[in-house]
Write a protein that holds these residues in place. Structure first.
Motif, mmCIF file in Angstrom:
data_model
loop_
_atom_site.group_PDB
_atom_site.id
_atom_site.type_symbol
_atom_site.label_atom_id
_atom_site.label_comp_id
_atom_site.label_asym_id
_atom_site.label_seq_id
_atom_site.Cartn_x
_atom_site.Cartn_y
_atom_site.Cartn_z
ATOM 1 N N ARG A 196 0.877 -1.657 -0.105
ATOM 2 C CA ARG A 196 -0.301 0.119 -0.213
ATOM 3 C C ARG A 196 1.028 1.245 0.204
ATOM 4 O O ARG A 196 0.210 2.416 -0.369
ATOM 5 C CB ARG A 196 -0.901 0.341 1.349
ATOM 6 N N LEU A 197 1.878 0.831 0.063
ATOM 7 C CA LEU A 197 2.798 2.205 0.875
ATOM 8 C C LEU A 197 3.769 2.604 -0.850
ATOM 9 O O LEU A 197 3.514 2.264 -2.494
ATOM 10 C CB LEU A 197 4.347 1.793 1.311
ATOM 11 N N ALA A 198 4.200 4.289 -0.660
ATOM 12 C CA ALA A 198 4.663 4.794 -1.584
ATOM 13 C C ALA A 198 5.532 4.004 -3.190
ATOM 14 O O ALA A 198 6.341 3.455 -1.953
ATOM 15 C CB ALA A 198 4.908 5.845 -2.243
ATOM 16 N N PHE A 199 6.084 3.703 -3.536
ATOM 17 C CA PHE A 199 7.008 2.493 -4.557
ATOM 18 C C PHE A 199 8.752 3.261 -3.868
ATOM 19 O O PHE A 199 9.082 2.396 -3.597
ATOM 20 C CB PHE A 199 7.050 2.891 -5.641
ATOM 21 N N HIS A 200 8.865 3.974 -3.393
ATOM 22 C CA HIS A 200 9.460 4.492 -2.672
ATOM 23 C C HIS A 200 9.756 4.686 -1.327
ATOM 24 O O HIS A 200 11.049 4.759 -0.870
ATOM 25 C CB HIS A 200 11.028 6.357 -3.319
ATOM 26 N N THR A 201 9.342 4.471 -0.903
ATOM 27 C CA THR A 201 8.349 4.208 0.847
ATOM 28 C C THR A 201 8.642 2.518 1.015
ATOM 29 O O THR A 201 9.317 2.506 2.253
ATOM 30 C CB THR A 201 6.972 4.921 1.386
ATOM 31 N N ALA A 202 7.998 1.643 -0.200
ATOM 32 C CA ALA A 202 8.115 0.493 1.260
ATOM 33 C C ALA A 202 9.373 -0.486 1.056
ATOM 34 O O ALA A 202 9.733 -1.491 1.709
ATOM 35 C CB ALA A 202 7.498 -0.761 -0.300
ATOM 36 N N PRO A 203 10.280 0.205 0.260
ATOM 37 C CA PRO A 203 11.713 -0.331 0.705
ATOM 38 C C PRO A 203 12.188 -0.473 2.437
ATOM 39 O O PRO A 203 12.983 -1.028 3.330
ATOM 40 C CB PRO A 203 12.553 -0.510 0.209
ATOM 41 N N ARG A 204 11.672 0.871 2.828
ATOM 42 C CA ARG A 204 12.356 1.332 3.594
ATOM 43 C C ARG A 204 11.402 0.292 4.894
ATOM 44 O O ARG A 204 11.743 0.310 5.975
ATOM 45 C CB ARG A 204 11.530 3.070 4.398
ATOM 46 N N LEU A 205 10.194 -0.063 4.306
ATOM 47 C CA LEU A 205 9.767 -0.824 5.629
ATOM 48 C C LEU A 205 9.686 -2.115 5.759
ATOM 49 O O LEU A 205 10.205 -2.507 7.124
ATOM 50 C CB LEU A 205 7.947 -0.696 5.228
ATOM 51 N N LEU A 206 10.563 -2.438 4.919
ATOM 52 C CA LEU A 206 10.697 -4.479 4.629
ATOM 53 C C LEU A 206 12.090 -4.188 5.184
ATOM 54 O O LEU A 206 12.920 -4.597 6.108
ATOM 55 C CB LEU A 206 10.914 -4.704 2.867
ATOM 56 N N ALA A 207 13.152 -2.668 4.890
ATOM 57 C CA ALA A 207 14.439 -2.804 6.044
ATOM 58 C C ALA A 207 14.570 -3.100 7.746
ATOM 59 O O ALA A 207 15.368 -3.219 8.007
ATOM 60 C CB ALA A 207 15.329 -1.823 5.270
ATOM 61 N N ALA A 208 13.385 -1.643 7.979
ATOM 62 C CA ALA A 208 13.182 -1.767 9.140
ATOM 63 C C ALA A 208 12.320 -3.329 9.609
ATOM 64 O O ALA A 208 12.816 -3.696 11.024
ATOM 65 C CB ALA A 208 11.862 -0.954 9.662
ATOM 66 N N ARG A 209 12.055 -3.953 8.893
ATOM 67 C CA ARG A 209 12.003 -5.299 9.548
ATOM 68 C C ARG A 209 12.452 -5.718 9.412
ATOM 69 O O ARG A 209 13.535 -6.645 10.647
ATOM 70 C CB ARG A 209 10.550 -6.276 8.852
ATOM 71 N N GLN A 210 14.003 -6.434 9.226
ATOM 72 C CA GLN A 210 15.393 -6.962 8.820
ATOM 73 C C GLN A 210 15.818 -6.201 9.838
ATOM 74 O O GLN A 210 16.387 -6.598 10.713
ATOM 75 C CB GLN A 210 15.937 -6.485 7.586
ATOM 76 N N ALA A 211 16.400 -4.776 10.423
ATOM 77 C CA ALA A 211 16.932 -4.030 11.060
ATOM 78 C C ALA A 211 15.995 -4.475 12.399
ATOM 79 O O ALA A 211 17.155 -4.813 13.361
ATOM 80 C CB ALA A 211 16.822 -2.661 11.201
ATOM 81 N N ARG A 212 14.974 -5.151 12.655
ATOM 82 C CA ARG A 212 14.416 -4.647 13.635
ATOM 83 C C ARG A 212 15.015 -6.289 14.260
ATOM 84 O O ARG A 212 15.250 -7.133 15.797
ATOM 85 C CB ARG A 212 13.164 -4.863 14.009
ATOM 86 N N GLU A 213 15.035 -7.308 13.437
ATOM 87 C CA GLU A 213 15.419 -8.822 13.896
ATOM 88 C C GLU A 213 16.453 -9.086 13.966
ATOM 89 O O GLU A 213 17.308 -9.697 14.899
ATOM 90 C CB GLU A 213 14.749 -9.296 12.361
ATOM 91 N N ALA A 214 17.366 -7.852 12.963
ATOM 92 C CA ALA A 214 18.858 -7.856 13.415
ATOM 93 C C ALA A 214 19.601 -7.126 14.312
ATOM 94 O O ALA A 214 20.802 -7.579 14.509
ATOM 95 C CB ALA A 214 19.818 -7.798 12.319
#
Length: 164
Positions: free
Chosen positions: A131-149
């Motif tokens: 649902r996010l803009a194409f330039h924002t979606a990678p930030r959300l997915l990276a946040a998940r990785q950052a939180r887990e790692a």
């Protein structure tokens, strides 16, 4: 012979400028992500906003969550820093700081700022990113990785400068 140095005012005027924003990653007890639908954009966004003069990024993120969602949340660990070039109607680069806002204990406590937001929803990660803009979606997915790692992710050049 070398050129004379510019005075500070002239020198600063020659430097590139960027917009700066800050957001909070908020999840619920089922590990779904909170995203908001502003009334001034056709797409959903990660809650947050533009930093005001003299404001720290983490202060901005917490302030925006308070104003837009009625939640009293502190910005936790920095998860993602994203640099993105000008896109669509934005004439300058944007630097965004995405902090961990933790888990919202009582989603019923969310109160939308109706002047800016049409909706808010806790969604599965992939659905939220879609649902996010194409330039924002990678930030959300990276946040998940950052939180887990447990480490900060830096994103740049995640899309063409012409937008899409």
């Amino acid at each position: 012979m070398s050129k004379p140095l510019l005075d500070p005012e002239q020198w600063y005027a020659t430097l590139p400028t960027a917009f700066v924003s800050a957001c909070l990653l908020l999840t619920d007890a089922d590990d779904r992500v909170l995203v908001v639908k502003p009334n001034y954009r056709p797409y959903w966004m990660i809650p947050g906003g533009v930093i005001e003069a003299g404001e720290l990024p983490q202060e901005c993120a917490a302030r925006e969550i308070g104003e837009e969602l009625g939640l009293d949340v502190r910005a936790g660990e920095l998860l993602v820093v994203q640099w993105s070039p000008p896109v669509d109607d934005r004439p300058r680069a944007m630097v965004n700081f995405l902090f961990d806002g933790g888990t919202v204990a009582d989603p019923a406590g969310i109160r939308l700022q109706e002047e800016e937001l049409d909706d808010a929803a806790f969604l599965p990660w992939d659905e939220a990113a879609a649902r996010l803009a194409f330039h924002t979606a990678p930030r959300l997915l990276a946040a998940r990785q950052a939180r887990e790692a447990g480490r900060i992710v830096y994103l740049s050049d995640v899309f063409p400068a012409t937008g899409g």
